[in-house]
Motif scaffolding. Structure first.
Motif, PDB file in Angstrom:
ATOM      1  N   GLY A  90     -53.923 -27.341 -21.999  1.00 18.75           N
ATOM      2  CA  GLY A  90     -53.942 -27.274 -23.457  1.00 18.75           C
ATOM      3  C   GLY A  90     -53.127 -28.382 -24.090  1.00 18.75           C
ATOM      4  O   GLY A  90     -53.516 -28.952 -25.114  1.00 18.75           O
ATOM      5  N   ALA A  91     -51.981 -28.710 -23.480  1.00 15.88           N
ATOM      6  CA  ALA A  91     -51.119 -29.765 -24.015  1.00 15.88           C
ATOM      7  C   ALA A  91     -51.806 -31.129 -23.934  1.00 15.88           C
ATOM      8  O   ALA A  91     -51.822 -31.888 -24.912  1.00 15.88           O
ATOM      9  N   ILE A  92     -52.393 -31.442 -22.777  1.00 18.41           N
ATOM     10  CA  ILE A  92     -53.055 -32.737 -22.601  1.00 18.41           C
ATOM     11  C   ILE A  92     -54.285 -32.852 -23.510  1.00 18.41           C
ATOM     12  O   ILE A  92     -54.494 -33.869 -24.187  1.00 18.41           O
ATOM     13  N   ALA A  93     -55.080 -31.798 -23.543  1.00 17.11           N
ATOM     14  CA  ALA A  93     -56.283 -31.814 -24.375  1.00 17.11           C
ATOM     15  C   ALA A  93     -55.923 -31.927 -25.852  1.00 17.11           C
ATOM     16  O   ALA A  93     -56.552 -32.686 -26.602  1.00 17.11           O
ATOM     17  N   GLN A 152     -47.220 -35.161 -34.654  1.00 16.89           N
ATOM     18  CA  GLN A 152     -48.367 -34.269 -34.469  1.00 16.89           C
ATOM     19  C   GLN A 152     -48.626 -34.038 -32.983  1.00 16.89           C
ATOM     20  O   GLN A 152     -48.937 -32.925 -32.566  1.00 16.89           O
ATOM     21  N   VAL A 153     -48.501 -35.090 -32.172  1.00 15.67           N
ATOM     22  CA  VAL A 153     -48.683 -34.952 -30.726  1.00 15.67           C
ATOM     23  C   VAL A 153     -47.580 -34.069 -30.143  1.00 15.67           C
ATOM     24  O   VAL A 153     -47.835 -33.199 -29.298  1.00 15.67           O
ATOM     25  N   LEU A 339     -64.698 -31.724 -35.528  1.00 13.59           N
ATOM     26  CA  LEU A 339     -65.745 -31.599 -34.512  1.00 13.59           C
ATOM     27  C   LEU A 339     -65.292 -32.110 -33.142  1.00 13.59           C
ATOM     28  O   LEU A 339     -65.330 -31.358 -32.164  1.00 13.59           O
ATOM     29  N   PRO A 340     -64.849 -33.386 -33.026  1.00 11.06           N
ATOM     30  CA  PRO A 340     -64.374 -33.824 -31.707  1.00 11.06           C
ATOM     31  C   PRO A 340     -63.088 -33.132 -31.282  1.00 11.06           C
ATOM     32  O   PRO A 340     -62.886 -32.862 -30.102  1.00 11.06           O
ATOM     33  N   ASN A 341     -62.207 -32.818 -32.252  1.00  8.23           N
ATOM     34  CA  ASN A 341     -60.932 -32.174 -31.928  1.00  8.23           C
ATOM     35  C   ASN A 341     -61.155 -30.816 -31.264  1.00  8.23           C
ATOM     36  O   ASN A 341     -60.654 -30.546 -30.165  1.00  8.23           O
ATOM     37  N   THR A 348     -62.245 -28.443 -22.843  1.00 11.32           N
ATOM     38  CA  THR A 348     -61.271 -28.665 -21.772  1.00 11.32           C
ATOM     39  C   THR A 348     -60.694 -27.342 -21.283  1.00 11.32           C
ATOM     40  O   THR A 348     -60.555 -27.114 -20.075  1.00 11.32           O
ATOM     41  N   TYR A 349     -60.371 -26.464 -22.218  1.00 13.28           N
ATOM     42  CA  TYR A 349     -59.821 -25.154 -21.859  1.00 13.28           C
ATOM     43  C   TYR A 349     -60.816 -24.364 -21.009  1.00 13.28           C
ATOM     44  O   TYR A 349     -60.458 -23.781 -19.989  1.00 13.28           O
TER      45      TYR A 349
END
Length: 379
Positions: A90-93, A152-153, A339-341, A348-349
């Motif tokens: 989740g963190a990487i994605a 934000q990251v 949409l991409p987010n 990924t999850y």
């Protein structure tokens, strides 16, 4: 002495016919657990019997060896605690999704807050998408599109972890007596998870907004120290009310629609990556369209010197100045970002969960093979 008779009582255990809480394994409990029958005697004929079901545990003595793991590297994933693996995924994605879509997010924020920043008397109270792109590029260059992305990251790492963990916990709490999670329960779990993660990470979101729209600041520490000196600790939670109100329906709708859409499809399509992408886009689009006005209110309440103190005051003020369209300023770049987010994050999850399940199955298979070889050798 009267003759004694045995009495058999049956008790329905719904969990035996449903997957364990928080699990996506379609197999019922009685198929992947070890069952046993216990009889109790105390000098008299048996008067009590108990059927128990417990999780099957693997003996560490038969765990795959290093050569076996090297031959089947996927099984190595099973050695990582499941929660830790999902946390990292989740963190990487989340970090990757935020970085890729940072320019659109910066444009959206500039469009949302332009009217308040330039003042009540300005003739130009709103700017469109093209104007926002031009302003950022002209005044700050290419790097300006990623201004404020670092907080934000940093924020998305604990945000994703708390949200996913809270969602699993709340799903357990809102399950019915039959072990099933209703649509209302799923919505409630998503809403509570969204509010929990927002409350925990909200100060970072405020810092990111100030860094993105207020000139003169270069680092998060400068913004934080300035806010503490001039506005006090409470400034880190300005706009928390509309944020909680806005995130609750957004996460509830997003998670619920995503899950229900996938479950409504035939099983052979549920595990495909393209299915996750499509359902993520649909669920995120519906959630964004429904909840975007509250996001605009939140952004304007977070600004230094904002004239709004309450959600209702902000809603009426924005509509009085710009009409209903003012509530949807920046909607296009936000939709393009969402949409991409959402697709990256949810896909990924889903993918990581399938990898974890496959690795656990492979790990268990090798363990059982080692046990069988050991038993045959000792015969």
């Amino acid at each position: 002495m009267p003759e004694e008779r045995a009495v058999i009582s049956w008790c329905k255990v719904p969990a035996l016919n449903s997957p364990p809480y928080g699990s996506d394994d379609p197999q019922p409990l009685w198929k992947n657990k070890t069952s046993s029958l216990s009889l109790t005697r105390s000098g008299n004929p048996c008067k009590f019997a108990c059927v128990s079901v417990e999780e099957r545990k693997l003996d560490k003595d038969f765990f795959p060896s290093a050569p076996q793991l090297l031959k089947h590297p996927l099984a190595i994933v099973a050695l990582v605690p499941k929660d830790a693996a999902l946390f990292l995924a989740g963190a990487i994605a989340g970090a990757a999704a935020k970085t890729v879509t940072a320019p659109l997010d910066r444009i959206k924020i500039l469009m949302q807050t332009h009217g308040v920043r330039v003042g009540q008397e300005s003739a130009k109270k709103a700017i469109n998408f093209i104007e926002a792109v031009t302003v950022i590029g002209k005044e700050e260059g290419i790097r300006g599109y990623w201004k404020g992305n670092l907080p934000q990251v940093i924020r998305v790492i604990p945000y994703s972890a708390v949200q996913l963990l809270a969602y699993e916990i709340y799903k357990k709490l809102f399950r019915g007596k039959d072990g099933e999670l209703s649509v209302v329960g799923r919505l409630a779990a998503g809403a509570c998870a969204g509010m929990t993660s927002t409350f925990v990470t909200y100060p970072l979101d405020v810092l990111r907004l100030r860094l993105a729209v207020e000139p003169g600041y270069r680092t998060m520490s400068q913004v934080a120290l300035s806010m503490l000196r001039e506005e006090g600790l409470a400034s880190f939670y300005h706009g928390l009310g509309p944020s909680l109100i806005g995130i609750a329906p957004y996460i509830a709708v997003n998670f619920c629609v995503f899950d229900l859409l996938k479950k409504s499809l035939p099983e052979k399509y549920q595990k495909r990556t393209e299915t996750s992408l499509i359902t993520a886009v649909l669920s995120a689009s519906l959630a964004t369209l429904t909840c975007y006005p509250l996001d605009t209110v939140r952004r304007q309440m977070q600004l230094k010197g904002t004239p709004y103190k309450t959600v209702l005051e902000a809603l009426s003020g924005i509509m009085a100045r710009e009409g209903v369209i003012g509530l949807y300023r920046g909607f296009i770049p936000n939709a393009l970002k969402t949409l991409p987010n959402s697709s990256i994050r949810l896909t990924t999850y889903d993918t990581i969960k399938r990898v974890i399940a496959a690795s656990e199955k492979e790990f268990q298979t090798m363990t059982e093979e080692n046990r069988q070889k050991h038993n045959q050798a000792n015969k």
